[in-house]
Design a protein around this motif. Sequence first.
Motif, mmCIF file in Angstrom:
data_model
loop_
_atom_site.group_PDB
_atom_site.id
_atom_site.type_symbol
_atom_site.label_atom_id
_atom_site.label_comp_id
_atom_site.label_asym_id
_atom_site.label_seq_id
_atom_site.Cartn_x
_atom_site.Cartn_y
_atom_site.Cartn_z
ATOM 1 N N TYR A 1 -103.078 -5.304 -2.964
ATOM 2 C CA TYR A 1 -103.873 -5.123 -1.756
ATOM 3 C C TYR A 1 -105.343 -4.866 -2.110
ATOM 4 O O TYR A 1 -106.248 -5.448 -1.507
ATOM 5 N N LEU A 2 -105.592 -3.999 -3.078
ATOM 6 C CA LEU A 2 -106.966 -3.723 -3.496
ATOM 7 C C LEU A 2 -107.653 -4.982 -3.984
ATOM 8 O O LEU A 2 -108.820 -5.226 -3.680
ATOM 9 N N CYS A 3 -106.916 -5.760 -4.729
ATOM 10 C CA CYS A 3 -107.470 -6.984 -5.292
ATOM 11 C C CYS A 3 -107.872 -7.955 -4.187
ATOM 12 O O CYS A 3 -108.962 -8.508 -4.197
ATOM 13 N N VAL A 4 -107.002 -8.126 -3.218
ATOM 14 C CA VAL A 4 -107.259 -9.084 -2.141
ATOM 15 C C VAL A 4 -108.275 -8.533 -1.149
ATOM 16 O O VAL A 4 -109.206 -9.237 -0.743
ATOM 17 N N SER A 5 -108.135 -7.279 -0.764
ATOM 18 C CA SER A 5 -108.995 -6.716 0.291
ATOM 19 C C SER A 5 -110.431 -6.502 -0.153
ATOM 20 O O SER A 5 -111.329 -6.477 0.682
ATOM 21 N N THR A 6 -110.661 -6.337 -1.426
ATOM 22 C CA THR A 6 -112.032 -6.119 -1.904
ATOM 23 C C THR A 6 -112.643 -7.399 -2.446
ATOM 24 O O THR A 6 -113.751 -7.379 -2.962
ATOM 25 N N SER A 7 -111.898 -8.503 -2.350
ATOM 26 C CA SER A 7 -112.350 -9.797 -2.887
ATOM 27 C C SER A 7 -112.662 -9.698 -4.369
ATOM 28 O O SER A 7 -113.477 -10.433 -4.889
#
Length: 131
Positions: A50-56
Amino acid sequence: MHSMSFHYGVQETILFERWRTTDWQGIFGSSIGIILLGAIYEALKCYRDYLCVSTSFQCNSRNVSKKNDLFSIIHVLQTVLHALQIILGYFLMFIFMTYNVYLCIAVVTGMTIGYFLFSWQRSHNENECCA
C-alpha cells in the motif's frame, strides 16, 4: 525433545525458554497468539505494498535521483517494515519447525486469515511492488 516428525503434544517450548506450554490451555492460548502473529505478518506485507502504491514510490525503475530515494522517509519506513516482516516470518517458520500439529495449524490459519483480511485489494493489482 521431540523427533523431527509431526506430533500432537501439549508440552512445547515456543521460540523462547520462557514461552512454554504444559497443558491444553497453554497450547490454545499460544495458538491464538500465533494466529495473530500470522495475520500481522500478512498485514505488514500488504501495508508495505500500500505504501509503495499510494506514495507513487517506485521500487524498481525510478525517474528521480536514486540518492534522494535512498534516504527518503518512505524508503526508510519500508526498510524498517521489511525488517519487521523478516523477523516475524522467521518466528513463524521456527514455530512451524516445532512440528507441533496445533502450532502448525495456527501458523497456517493466521497467515490465511491475514491474507483474507488484508490482501483482497491486492489481488486486483498485477504489480506486487515491494512485497
